[in-house]
Design a protein around this motif. Structure first.
Motif, PDB file in Angstrom:
ATOM      1  N   ALA A 105      17.143  75.342  61.669  1.00 43.17           N
ATOM      2  CA  ALA A 105      15.808  74.768  60.825  1.00 43.17           C
ATOM      3  C   ALA A 105      15.881  75.149  59.629  1.00 43.17           C
ATOM      4  CB  ALA A 105      14.867  75.403  61.890  1.00 43.17           C
ATOM      5  N   HIS A 129      14.409  69.031  62.692  1.00 43.20           N
ATOM      6  CA  HIS A 129      15.911  69.173  62.972  1.00 43.20           C
ATOM      7  C   HIS A 129      16.481  68.553  64.174  1.00 43.20           C
ATOM      8  CE1 HIS A 129      19.572  71.566  63.409  1.00 43.20           C
ATOM      9  NE2 HIS A 129      19.208  71.699  64.792  1.00 43.20           N
ATOM     10  N   ARG A 133      19.657  65.153  64.001  1.00 42.87           N
ATOM     11  CA  ARG A 133      20.629  64.880  65.116  1.00 42.87           C
ATOM     12  C   ARG A 133      20.653  63.726  65.649  1.00 42.87           C
ATOM     13  NH1 ARG A 133      21.260  69.580  69.959  1.00 42.87           N
ATOM     14  NH2 ARG A 133      20.877  70.731  67.940  1.00 42.87           N
TER      15      ARG A 133
END
Length: 155
Positions: A105, A129, A133
């Protein structure tokens, strides 16, 4: 070619994990895609730089078998899907083992930024975050679909 997305943190919201799983299932086996998720570091008693360094060590360890390391960083070079597809084609032709790194983070340590062969940016937007992904996995799928003339990618 082998692509290993290495992202700090195991616990993702269910809807993020559903999206990641969806795109992973769409990828062909010959792409040899894996997702590795080292545990985020506990914050108690540590400052941000200490956390980033500890997480950086986990990323380095997890990427040890790769001959090409690409780290996602907010200051990295932005790439179009076509540019990502070209990079993947080059990786395939070279037989590269690629590690794509996403920090925790708080971002990446300076050590990771220096050791990475390339720094890529995912967006000029500030992303959570978990969304970074999901976006990375989707772009791998989209670039692959572009390379194989699959109708998923549209201009």
């Amino acid at each position: 070619m082998k692509i290993n997305l290495i992202a700090i943190g195991k616990k993702m919201p269910d809807w993020i994990q559903t999206g990641i799983t969806h795109y992973q299932k769409q990828l062909p086996r010959e792409l040899n895609f894996t997702l590795t998720t080292p545990e985020a570091q506990k914050r108690k008693g540590k400052n941000i730089e200490q956390i980033k360094e500890l997480e950086g060590e986990l990323l380095i360890k997890a990427s040890a078998s790769a001959n090409l390391i690409v780290a996602f960083d907010e200051h990295g070079k932005q790439h179009s899907t076509k540019e990502i597809a070209k990079a993947m084609k080059d990786w395939q032709q070279n037989g590269d083992s690629v590690a794509l790194l996403i920090g925790g983070a708080d971002g990446l340590s300076n050590t990771i930024k220096q050791q990475a062969h390339q720094l890529w940016g995912l967006s000029n937007l500030t992303l959570p975050h978990s969304i970074a992904r999901l976006l990375a996995v989707e772009q791998i799928y989209r670039a692959h679909s572009l390379l194989t003339n699959h109708p998923y990618h549209r201009e």
